[in-house]
Design a protein around this motif. Structure first.
Motif, mmCIF file in Angstrom:
data_model
loop_
_atom_site.group_PDB
_atom_site.id
_atom_site.type_symbol
_atom_site.label_atom_id
_atom_site.label_comp_id
_atom_site.label_asym_id
_atom_site.label_seq_id
_atom_site.Cartn_x
_atom_site.Cartn_y
_atom_site.Cartn_z
ATOM 1 N N ARG A 1 0.818 -1.211 0.000
ATOM 2 C CA ARG A 1 0.000 0.000 0.000
ATOM 3 C C ARG A 1 0.857 1.269 0.000
ATOM 4 N N LEU B 1 -12.330 -0.989 -7.565
ATOM 5 C CA LEU B 1 -11.546 -1.151 -6.328
ATOM 6 C C LEU B 1 -11.156 0.210 -5.746
ATOM 7 N N GLU C 1 -12.358 1.404 -2.086
ATOM 8 C CA GLU C 1 -11.357 1.795 -1.092
ATOM 9 C C GLU C 1 -11.624 3.207 -0.581
ATOM 10 N N SER D 1 -6.759 -11.952 -6.031
ATOM 11 C CA SER D 1 -5.706 -11.694 -6.997
ATOM 12 C C SER D 1 -4.568 -12.705 -6.880
ATOM 13 N N THR E 1 -3.119 -9.685 -2.966
ATOM 14 C CA THR E 1 -3.143 -8.324 -2.430
ATOM 15 C C THR E 1 -4.563 -7.824 -2.193
ATOM 16 N N GLY E 2 -5.550 -8.500 -2.717
ATOM 17 C CA GLY E 2 -6.945 -8.112 -2.550
ATOM 18 C C GLY E 2 -7.831 -9.141 -3.204
ATOM 19 N N ARG F 1 -8.366 -13.668 -0.596
ATOM 20 C CA ARG F 1 -8.029 -13.461 0.806
ATOM 21 C C ARG F 1 -9.071 -14.107 1.722
ATOM 22 N N THR G 1 3.948 -8.413 -1.020
ATOM 23 C CA THR G 1 2.606 -8.961 -1.203
ATOM 24 C C THR G 1 2.378 -10.125 -0.252
#
Length: 459
Positions: A37, A102, A106, A341, A345-346, A350, A374
């Motif tokens: 990030r 995204l 966010e 992903s 990372t998202g 996850r 990552t």
């Protein structure tokens, strides 16, 4: 000719290079920085040039680190023509719309938290409307091996890079005056893989700007990698667990589907095996693949001609809706779950890691590149616990890293490609600095450059 460098310089992501020739300013790619990030500020930063001054943007392929900042470029004033292959155009639309969603989500989360804490809100880098504006700038479709005019004495030719569907290396030449030529490799593919053709060798050029992602190593052979994939799935099913595969939506998802189908047809995997493609973008990308068999290797194109779909298998289920994805959390075992992903990372992967990493009977199979910082790299490097959605999750699942599926050329393939072009100048980009330095030691009869951000080269 002058080339300036504005991304993927001594690092792997954020490809962005500006060529000035014959009075034209031509941008090659405009990608997102990916990883941690901490890169958010870099993505939101200045490009290092005025977007309004750019005449053309030539897009090598549709991965986020090559096209992800194009909507921001348009938002900041770019009014030129974007040129790409037809397949890249379709895939880039998916990628940019997904990225916008995204960014917007966010920003909404940030606004909720900021409101409670009395902090400033964070605006999205760009939104859906910015992507729709961007799509209006896509002009001519490039066709492999057919020159396109950019100016009276300047032309560009796209060559198949064999990396993902529609990917290209781009050769730009001054047909009069200096007579100079430069080739931008884009990302070069790994040879002898399923679905796509091998990378082409463009004609020789004075200057080559080339990627070096795997410039310091050889890939594991493909056949043993497929065997390892089948073995990992079979072993996990024997233990009673699920197989979770973090999957890049374009190329890797389709390639794994291809080999799962082959495994079932060969009797290596159970015909009744449920396979969930839990990625709306991967599902849409697979549909794009089906529309472009013209990009396939001859034997795989022949499948389509015979009415056979290489991406279809008996137990395949698409899960576009969030509710269907959440239902996969109830699977006890015996399923293959592919989700994005690819670097974890998202996205939905996850959630699947949260529900399977702590299980001794489950497995996670990494089949792609994992950048520094990552979650994928953290797991591959041996983390015993990871934080997912505020929970401290122990890592008990069996982890596999299978490198033979890489969509990137390895060191020997990169060297063969560079030597075929016989450049006077070789510019190394899109790689970690230590990898570039290792690759540079293998080059001869060429002047090697490793530019940093903002550097310029006159050729």
């Amino acid at each position: 000719m002058k080339i300036s460098f504005h991304g993927a310089d001594r690092e792997v992501t954020g490809s962005c290079h500006l060529l000035e020739a014959d009075g034209k300013r031509i941008l090659i790619d405009c990608g997102m920085y990916q990883g941690s990030r901490e890169l958010d500020d870099e993505n939101a930063g200045d490009f290092g040039f005025d977007p309004r001054s750019v005449d053309f943007l030539l897009l090598t392929h549709a991965h986020l680190d090559h096209c992800g900042r194009i909507p921001l470029l348009v938002k900041r004033g770019f009014t030129g023509e974007i040129i790409a292959t037809a397949a890249t155009r379709e895939l880039a639309r998916l990628v940019m719309l997904d990225a916008a969603r995204l960014h917007e989500e966010e920003a909404e989360r940030s606004e909720r938290h900021a409101h409670r804490r009395g902090e400033k809100t964070r605006k999205p880098l760009y939104g859906t409307l910015d992507v729709l504006d961007t799509l209006d700038h896509f002009g001519r479709n490039a066709v492999y091996d057919e020159p396109l005019s950019l100016a009276p004495t300047l032309r560009a030719t796209f060559y198949d890079a064999g990396h993902i569907l529609g990917s290209a290396s781009i050769r730009i030449e001054d047909t009069e005056g200096s007579g100079r030529s430069v080739v931008f490799s884009g990302d070069l593919g790994n040879r002898d893989r399923a679905i796509l053709r091998d990378p082409q060798f463009p004609p020789p050029a004075d200057v080559v700007v080339m990627e070096t992602t795997y410039g310091d190593r050889s890939h594991k052979a493909l056949a043993p990698s497929i065997e390892e994939l089948y073995g990992a799935i079979t072993d996990t099913f024997k233990r009673g667990g699920n197989v979770v595969i973090p999957t890049f939506a374009m190329e890797r998802a389709q390639e794994i589907l291809y080999y799962l189908r082959e495994g079932i047809e060969q009797g290596r995997l159970p015909r009744s095996m449920p396979v969930y493609l839990d990625s709306p973008m991967a599902i849409s990308a697979t549909e794009v693949f089906r529309r472009h068999p013209d990009c396939f290797a001859e034997k795989d194109r022949a499948m389509f001609d015979e009415g056979k779909d290489p991406f279809t298998l008996p137990g395949l289920r698409f899960t576009r809706e969030t509710a269907d994805s959440m239902a996969l959390n109830n699977l006890v075992g015996g399923a293959v779950i592919m989700a994005g992903s690819g670097m974890c990372t998202g996205g939905r992967i996850r959630h699947h890691l949260r529900h399977n990493l702590w299980r001794h009977d489950s497995s996670v199979i990494f089949v792609g590149y994992a950048g520094r910082g990552t979650l994928a790299r953290i797991l591959i490097d041996g983390a015993k616990h990871v934080n997912l959605f505020g929970d401290d999750v122990p890592v008990h699942a069996r982890l596999y890293t299978i490198n033979g599926f890489s969509a990137h050329a390895d060191r020997d393939e990169l060297l063969a490609w560079q030597r075929a072009l016989r450049p006077k100048h070789t510019v190394l980009v899109h790689g970690d600095e230590e990898v570039m330095r290792s690759f540079a030691t293998q080059l001869s009869d060429t002047e090697v450059h490793m530019p940093g951000i903002g550097d310029e080269i006159l050729v």
